[in-house]
Design a protein around this motif. Structure first.
Motif, PDB file in Angstrom:
ATOM      1  N   ASP A   1      26.692  35.756  42.662  1.00 19.32           N
ATOM      2  CA  ASP A   1      25.368  36.393  42.760  1.00 19.32           C
ATOM      3  C   ASP A   1      24.564  36.245  41.474  1.00 19.32           C
ATOM      4  O   ASP A   1      23.663  37.010  41.204  1.00 19.32           O
ATOM      5  N   MET A   2      24.899  35.239  40.690  1.00 21.13           N
ATOM      6  CA  MET A   2      24.270  35.118  39.363  1.00 21.13           C
ATOM      7  C   MET A   2      22.917  34.412  39.454  1.00 21.13           C
ATOM      8  O   MET A   2      22.732  33.477  40.235  1.00 21.13           O
ATOM      9  N   ASN A   3      21.993  34.869  38.616  1.00 18.52           N
ATOM     10  CA  ASN A   3      20.732  34.134  38.433  1.00 18.52           C
ATOM     11  C   ASN A   3      20.966  33.124  37.332  1.00 18.52           C
ATOM     12  O   ASN A   3      20.885  33.465  36.150  1.00 18.52           O
ATOM     13  N   ILE A   4      21.277  31.929  37.696  1.00 21.62           N
ATOM     14  CA  ILE A   4      21.639  30.967  36.651  1.00 21.62           C
ATOM     15  C   ILE A   4      20.466  30.060  36.290  1.00 21.62           C
ATOM     16  O   ILE A   4      19.485  29.965  37.025  1.00 21.62           O
ATOM     17  N   HIS A   5      20.600  29.417  35.174  1.00 22.15           N
ATOM     18  CA  HIS A   5      19.568  28.530  34.641  1.00 22.15           C
ATOM     19  C   HIS A   5      19.327  27.367  35.629  1.00 22.15           C
ATOM     20  O   HIS A   5      20.286  26.851  36.214  1.00 22.15           O
ATOM     21  N   PRO A   6      18.072  26.959  35.787  1.00 25.14           N
ATOM     22  CA  PRO A   6      17.793  25.879  36.747  1.00 25.14           C
ATOM     23  C   PRO A   6      18.591  24.600  36.448  1.00 25.14           C
ATOM     24  O   PRO A   6      19.044  23.916  37.377  1.00 25.14           O
ATOM     25  N   GLY A   7      18.784  24.316  35.161  1.00 23.23           N
ATOM     26  CA  GLY A   7      19.559  23.123  34.798  1.00 23.23           C
ATOM     27  C   GLY A   7      20.989  23.228  35.295  1.00 23.23           C
ATOM     28  O   GLY A   7      21.588  22.256  35.780  1.00 23.23           O
ATOM     29  N   LEU A   8      21.503  24.418  35.199  1.00 15.79           N
ATOM     30  CA  LEU A   8      22.878  24.639  35.644  1.00 15.79           C
ATOM     31  C   LEU A   8      22.969  24.583  37.171  1.00 15.79           C
ATOM     32  O   LEU A   8      23.968  24.106  37.730  1.00 15.79           O
ATOM     33  N   LYS A   9      21.910  25.046  37.797  1.00 21.20           N
ATOM     34  CA  LYS A   9      21.874  24.961  39.272  1.00 21.20           C
ATOM     35  C   LYS A   9      22.040  23.500  39.694  1.00 21.20           C
ATOM     36  O   LYS A   9      22.785  23.186  40.623  1.00 21.20           O
ATOM     37  N   ARG A  10      21.338  22.634  38.963  1.00 21.04           N
ATOM     38  CA  ARG A  10      21.425  21.201  39.296  1.00 21.04           C
ATOM     39  C   ARG A  10      22.846  20.684  39.082  1.00 21.04           C
ATOM     40  O   ARG A  10      23.392  19.945  39.884  1.00 21.04           O
ATOM     41  N   THR A  11      23.433  21.144  37.970  1.00 21.91           N
ATOM     42  CA  THR A  11      24.808  20.708  37.672  1.00 21.91           C
ATOM     43  C   THR A  11      25.760  21.141  38.785  1.00 21.91           C
ATOM     44  O   THR A  11      26.593  20.359  39.255  1.00 21.91           O
ATOM     45  N   LEU A  12      25.633  22.399  39.205  1.00 18.97           N
ATOM     46  CA  LEU A  12      26.541  22.899  40.244  1.00 18.97           C
ATOM     47  C   LEU A  12      26.294  22.189  41.583  1.00 18.97           C
ATOM     48  O   LEU A  12      27.227  21.902  42.332  1.00 18.97           O
ATOM     49  N   LYS A  13      25.022  21.893  41.803  1.00 16.87           N
ATOM     50  CA  LYS A  13      24.700  21.185  43.050  1.00 16.87           C
ATOM     51  C   LYS A  13      25.359  19.793  43.022  1.00 16.87           C
ATOM     52  O   LYS A  13      25.981  19.358  44.010  1.00 16.87           O
ATOM     53  N   ALA A  14      25.247  19.148  41.884  1.00 19.94           N
ATOM     54  CA  ALA A  14      25.856  17.814  41.751  1.00 19.94           C
ATOM     55  C   ALA A  14      27.368  17.905  41.931  1.00 19.94           C
ATOM     56  O   ALA A  14      27.991  17.037  42.553  1.00 19.94           O
ATOM     57  N   ARG A  15      27.956  18.978  41.423  1.00 16.34           N
ATOM     58  CA  ARG A  15      29.406  19.168  41.604  1.00 16.34           C
ATOM     59  C   ARG A  15      29.733  19.278  43.084  1.00 16.34           C
ATOM     60  O   ARG A  15      30.687  18.680  43.583  1.00 16.34           O
ATOM     61  N   GLY A  16      28.913  20.080  43.767  1.00 19.60           N
ATOM     62  CA  GLY A  16      29.131  20.265  45.207  1.00 19.60           C
ATOM     63  C   GLY A  16      29.069  18.933  45.929  1.00 19.60           C
ATOM     64  O   GLY A  16      29.862  18.666  46.839  1.00 19.60           O
ATOM     65  N   GLU A  17      28.109  18.110  45.523  1.00 14.42           N
ATOM     66  CA  GLU A  17      27.967  16.801  46.182  1.00 14.42           C
ATOM     67  C   GLU A  17      29.176  15.909  45.889  1.00 14.42           C
ATOM     68  O   GLU A  17      29.667  15.196  46.768  1.00 14.42           O
ATOM     69  N   MET A  18      29.643  15.994  44.650  1.00 13.08           N
ATOM     70  CA  MET A  18      30.840  15.205  44.310  1.00 13.08           C
ATOM     71  C   MET A  18      32.008  15.621  45.199  1.00 13.08           C
ATOM     72  O   MET A  18      32.743  14.784  45.719  1.00 13.08           O
ATOM     73  N   VAL A  19      32.169  16.937  45.345  1.00 10.18           N
ATOM     74  CA  VAL A  19      33.296  17.431  46.160  1.00 10.18           C
ATOM     75  C   VAL A  19      33.144  16.914  47.588  1.00 10.18           C
ATOM     76  O   VAL A  19      34.107  16.428  48.202  1.00 10.18           O
ATOM     77  N   ALA A  20      31.925  17.008  48.089  1.00  5.06           N
ATOM     78  CA  ALA A  20      31.705  16.515  49.458  1.00  5.06           C
ATOM     79  C   ALA A  20      32.021  15.025  49.562  1.00  5.06           C
ATOM     80  O   ALA A  20      32.517  14.558  50.590  1.00  5.06           O
ATOM     81  N   ASN A  21      31.762  14.305  48.488  1.00  6.67           N
ATOM     82  CA  ASN A  21      32.050  12.867  48.488  1.00  6.67           C
ATOM     83  C   ASN A  21      33.470  12.534  48.046  1.00  6.67           C
ATOM     84  O   ASN A  21      33.787  11.370  47.799  1.00  6.67           O
ATOM     85  N   ARG A  22      34.263  13.535  47.832  1.00  6.39           N
ATOM     86  CA  ARG A  22      35.668  13.358  47.404  1.00  6.39           C
ATOM     87  C   ARG A  22      35.759  12.605  46.075  1.00  6.39           C
ATOM     88  O   ARG A  22      36.621  11.799  45.828  1.00  6.39           O
ATOM     89  N   THR A  23      34.838  12.958  45.173  1.00  6.78           N
ATOM     90  CA  THR A  23      34.804  12.301  43.865  1.00  6.78           C
ATOM     91  C   THR A  23      34.875  13.366  42.770  1.00  6.78           C
ATOM     92  O   THR A  23      34.415  14.487  42.972  1.00  6.78           O
TER      93      THR A  23
END
Ligand SMILES: Cc1ncc(C[n+]2csc(CCOP(=O)(O)OP(=O)(O)O)c2C)c(N)n1
Ligand SMILES: [Mg+2]
Length: 1034
Positions: free
Chosen positions: A644-666
């Motif tokens: 439930d954290m209000n995180i920095h927009p830059g970090l949001k992008r980082t976490l989103k990219a992580r999510g995409e990596m996981v989805a891509n099995r990378t």
């Protein structure tokens, strides 16, 4: 001599044990000094007060303008004002009126109201102690006296310790007195002593800042001086007025100022005497039996033993059940024998030069070995585990190690407040003042992830360091001044006064248990013999040693004292001495039956149940380090969410990219690390990562602690939300220290093998400020002390054009200390055992990894191994974001494992006979070489094999590579200079593997002194040349 001084001297004849005059001299130091000290003291009052300091200062300023007050009294006016604010009846009526006027806005110089008559007195006439507060008025002279008494009391509290009788040899006092000679006409009273001979008989109300009165509210001046002298200027010097916490200062005052509080019971006196007897006799016995052996005897500070035992008694009675200790050479054998209670025969057989060790490794000399022992404490009647950490000769290096071990014990016991586990550190006076790691360790003492909730420090202050006098070994008045930075109280005590020592120890233990803060005991003693028993001290300290020769030992002095009190008699003395002598003699007979030295008996951190059998033989299987797909996915998803954290927009992008990596099995580097940590945590393995800025990661890649952008200090650590029953993950930014923090993490890693403890350097090259921990503990701790550690060092390394300072973590240094033989191909029998057997023999493991998946397996293998070895990883910088430095889930699934080498898998490997060049390399440079090769169209001609585990060297796998490419030229390519990096280590081992049949060509930078170029342009030129060289003549 002034009248007042004469008067005080006279008082001393009938009231004071130590010379009041001297005290007054010490109180009356230079005005600059005095102001400094008083400011410190008054600051402490202010900070605890509810009054704003500006208000107080305004009052003080107003007071300055009053004709009846000198400016130097402002501190006391402030103090009284504060007291008045809390309760107007605590100050004299005249001050009450004065403060009322100030508060109602009287202008400076107008607040003082002359009393109706001058008949009143600030002093209480004898026998009418309560009358003072009710008197109508004051003479100017008596207001001054009243203030002067307060000044006097505060003077003793702040500086009384300077005049206490701390030195058993009475040498150091001489210079102190000389120093104070000129200060006779002090400034504290404006150069005029306000007390007459008659004043000594006058009674004064005691301020609330002293407890010398006990139940009495006022005392005659001579009695005030007498009690202050007894408290502050006898055999204990209490240094505490720099502590900016009134409650803590009051507590100390109560413990020392309360009349008769320091007296010991008869039982305590006898117990102390018996302990002293054993301490003294032990050294005498060793001296008698081994006249020419070094043992760094305790003679001159035998009180250390009763002191430590008292600390342990008190701590144990207060609930502590484990005490972790660290100490230097001096008196170590005595501590082992009489405090930890190591079997005497085990100690004595260490003196037998003919005994050979039964264990592998170098072993160590007897005064460095550690020990752990559980025993009943007879005072508390509770079990207590005492451990003494093994240490190198390097003084104070063990301090942070002890703290780390203590912290880990507290962690595993769930002891979040330090109620059960406590550390004691012993120091020499010269080392305590001189070694920077002492300071670094103090600065860990109150940091949330590093605090051990208070350490008791005991300094064996024998007033000498080898041959060097204190005046040449430190610039501070005391060797303990470093402790002032953390506001630890310092109790200086004359070690020839056993009762003073024991009292101080009881208070130190109480302090630690009450406030959970560090405390220092400065045992001022002497060293009866030379630095060691072979040394002649008369060369350098002739007068000191003439005096020591005439000085009776403390056991003798105390025996006489107790005899005079009727507590022991000659018969008891004889019996007790005989008893102990017999114990020693019996032990020596037993020692003679020993046939081998058993270093395993000296383990400071025995890992019960970790080994399959007590002899350390292990099942050599390595557990699977891969993970099922769902688990990889689950942990990856946890790492991609912010709750439930209000995180920095830059970090949001980082976490989103992580999510995409996981989805891509990378996975990239950071995700691989998180997956390894997450799966270990899920399996119940505690993980701790510490170092400068590790939470985010120096290169902003990790983000293990998410910070809310709107709510202050609200954080979220995803790795603590992997599963319900997981182990705890601790990730902590450290203080800006390497020596202290690396030592701490090493100690932490020693406590429990079922953990993964990592220390990351900000850049790898900073590791050399912790060189002592690396050289003395990590590389050879197991060989010297049979101590294992699975500590991981992450050392960012790599040539990115950042200049000489941040390029190299100095792999050559670590590799030089690797214990495998460059000229011999190891033979272990069954081939599938090669990896783990080789690791078992290694002193540490060194890696330069090139893929995230391999990093994942490397971390997991640390815990999967059936033993523990330190792991040094030269971790990447640019690879953290390199598009090619990615791995697929496929490389991390169950059944996959850590790859010690990553062989060429391209076209060259399919046609190996035709391959013209086999380049061995390691780490990041692989990607540069590969790119160049591919661009040059040499994929059929050049095979590139990465060595990921540099040491111990993967001889078996390299052999396969060499055999596979029989016609290829062998190159070693690195980006480090030729005299650095990996070349010197790898070249002879590759040659040995080839049975010296193949040359190894070097490609890389030429030898240099600085690790890298300071200019980006020349870095690029060098890098180009390196790549050109790698493919020359192809
Ligand atoms: C870091 C370090 N530097 C130098 C030495 C060499 N050394 C051994 S003992 C000693 C003197 C220590 O004096 P002190 O700390 O007062 O202890 P003492 O021997 O007086 O008990 C020195 C310089 C050392 N052991 N460690
Ligand atoms: Mg010393």
């Amino acid at each position: 001599m002034q009248q007042a001084h004469k008067a005080i001297l006279k008082v001393r004849h009938f009231a004071v044990r130590t010379p009041a005059l001297r005290t007054l001299r010490s109180i009356s130091t230079t005005s600059a000094n005095r102001e400094k000290h008083d400011n410190v003291a008054s600051n402490s009052s202010r900070s605890a007060s509810t009054t704003s300091s500006s208000q107080q200062q305004a009052v003080a300023a107003a007071a300055k303008a009053e004709p009846f007050l000198s400016g130097s009294s402002s501190v006391y006016v402030e103090d009284m004002y504060e007291s008045w604010l809390q309760d107007p009846s605590t100050v004299h009526k005249s001050w009450d009126v004065y403060f009322r006027n100030v508060n109602s806005g009287a202008l400076p110089g107008e607040a003082y109201q002359r009393p109706p008559s001058l008949g009143g007195s600030a002093v209480v006439p004898t026998g009418t102690s309560s009358s003072l507060a009710t008197q109508g008025g004051l003479s100017v002279e008596n207001v001054d006296k009243h203030l002067s008494v307060q000044a006097l009391i505060r003077g003793y509290q702040v500086r009384g310790h300077y005049m206490s009788y701390l030195d058993p040899l009475n040498i150091s006092r001489v210079s102190l007195e000389k120093m104070n000679e000129d200060l006779l006409h002090d400034n504290i009273f404006g150069g005029k002593m306000p007390f007459s001979e008659q004043d000594m008989e006058q009674e004064f109300i005691l301020p609330h800042t002293t407890m010398i009165g006990g139940q009495e509210k006022s005392l005659k001046l001579k009695e005030i001086i007498h009690r202050l002298e007894e408290t502050y200027c006898d055999k204990i010097g209490v240094e505490y007025m720099f502590i900016n916490n009134r409650e803590q200062c009051d507590w100390i005052r109560e413990k020392f100022e309360t009349p008769r509080i320091m007296e010991l019971s008869e039982w305590e006196q006898r117990l102390t005497w018996e302990r002293l007897l054993r301490a003294t006799r032990f050294e005498e016995f060793l001296a008698k039996k081994w006249t020419s052996e070094k043992r760094f005897g305790l003679e001159g500070c035998e009180m250390l033993i009763p002191a430590l035992k008292t600390l342990i008694d008190s701590a144990s009675s207060a609930g502590v059940d484990s005490v972790v200790m660290g100490m230097p050479h001096r008196g170590r054998l005595n501590v082992l024998a009489n405090v930890i209670r190591k079997d005497l025969d085990q100690i004595f057989c260490q003196f037998d030069s003919k005994l050979e060790p039964n264990d592998e490794g170098s072993g160590d000399v007897k005064y460095h070995l550690g020990m752990s022992h559980q025993r009943i404490n007879h005072v508390s009647n509770r079990m207590v585990t005492l451990s003494l950490c093994a240490n190198p000769s390097h003084l104070e290096a063990v301090d942070p190690v002890v703290q780390g071990k203590t912290k880990a014990e507290q962690f595993y016991q769930g002891d979040t407040k330090g109620e059960k586990v406590m550390s004691i550190l012993m120091h020499g006076d010269a080392a305590f003042a001189g070694q920077g790691v002492v300071y670094e360790t103090f600065h860990l003492s109150d940091l949330p992830a590093y605090t051990t909730h208070g350490t008791i420090h005991v300094v064996v202050n024998n007033q000498i360091g080898f041959t060097t006098d204190p005046r040449h070994s430190r610039s501070s008045p005391y060797c303990t001044d470093v402790a002032m930075v953390v506001k630890a109280p310092i109790f200086h005590v004359n070690a020839d006064d056993p009762e003073a020592v024991i009292y101080v120890c009881k208070i130190a233990a109480e302090w630690r248990m009450r406030y959970r803060k560090d405390v220092v005991i400065d045992l001022v003693c002497y060293r009866r013999f030379g630095h060691n028993e072979m040394d002649e001290p008369m060369f350098t300290q002739p007068l000191m040693y003439q005096r020591i020769k005439k000085h009776a030992n403390v056991f003798k002095l105390y025996t006489e004292k107790l005899k005079a009190r009727g507590l022991v008699d000659d018969a008891t003395v004889e019996t007790k001495l005989d008893e102990y002598e017999k114990i020693c003699e019996t032990a020596i007979e037993k020692a003679k039956t020993e046939t081998m030295l058993q270093f395993r008996h000296w383990l400071d951190s025995p890992w019960k149940g970790f080994f399959k059998d007590p002899y350390g033989k292990v099942d050599l299987k390595v557990a699977d380090t891969g993970l099922p797909e769902e688990e990889l996915k689950h942990i990856g998803e946890v790492m991609s969410q912010a709750s439930d954290m209000n995180i920095h927009p830059g970090l949001k992008r980082t976490l989103k990219a992580r999510g995409e990596m996981v989805a891509n099995r990378t996975v990239d580097w950071a995700l691989a690390e998180a997956l390894a940590f997450g799966s270990l945590l899920k399996d119940g393995t505690h993980v701790r990562l510490s170092g400068q800025d590790v939470e985010r990661g120096t290169f902003s890649h990790r983000h293990h602690v998410l910070h809310d952008q709107k709510v202050d200090k609200k954080t979220y650590v995803p790795l603590n939300h992997v599963s319900d029953n997981q182990a705890q993950y601790i990730v902590c930014n450290s203080s800006l220290s390497e020596y202290g923090v690396l030592g701490f993490e090493l100690g932490y890693s020693m406590t429990n093998p079922n953990s993964l403890v990592l220390w990351e350097a900000q850049f790898g090259d900073f590791m050399n400020t912790a060189q002592c921990i690396i050289d003395q503990f990590i590389s050879c701790g197991q060989a010297k002390w049979m101590r294992m550690s699975g500590l991981v060092l992450l050392l960012p390394h790599g040539y990115e054009g950042m200049g000489p300072e941040h390029s190299s973590a100095r792999p050559e240094r670590f590799l030089q200390m690797q214990n495998d033989d460059p000229d011999s191909f190891p033979v272990f029998g069954a081939t599938d055992d090669f990896e783990v057997r080789q690791l078992q023999d290694a002193n540490w493991i060194i890696m330069n990894i090139s893929t995230p998946a391999n990093y994942f397996h490397a971390l997991k293998r640390q815990v999967a191994l059936p033993f523990r070895k330190p792991l040094i990883i030269f971790s990447p910088k640019s690879l953290l974001r390199h598009p090619e430095a990615r791995s697929s889930f496929d490389e991390m699934l169950s059944g996959e494992k850590f790859l010690r080498i990553i062989p060429e898998s391209g076209p060259a490997s399919e046609n190996p006979e035709e391959t013209r060049r086999l380049i061995f390399c390691t780490g990041k440079v692989y990607y540069d070489i590969k790119k160049e090769r591919d661009e040059r169209g040499l994929t059929n001609d050049v095979a590139i094999t990465r060595i990921e585990q540099i040491a111990p060297f993967p001889f078996d796998l390299v052999e396969k590579e060499l055999e596979k490419y029989p016609n290829a030229r062998i190159d070693w390519t690195q980006e480090e200079h030729k005299n650095m990096g990996f070349y010197d280590y790898c070249k002879p081992r590759i040659r040995t593997t080839s049975k010296w049949s193949r040359r190894v060509h070097y490609t890389g930078r030429q030898p240099e002194s600085a690790p890298a170029s300071g200019s980006k342009a020349s870095h690029i030129i060098q890098q180009k040349k390196l790549l050109n060289d790698a493919f020359r003549k192809l």
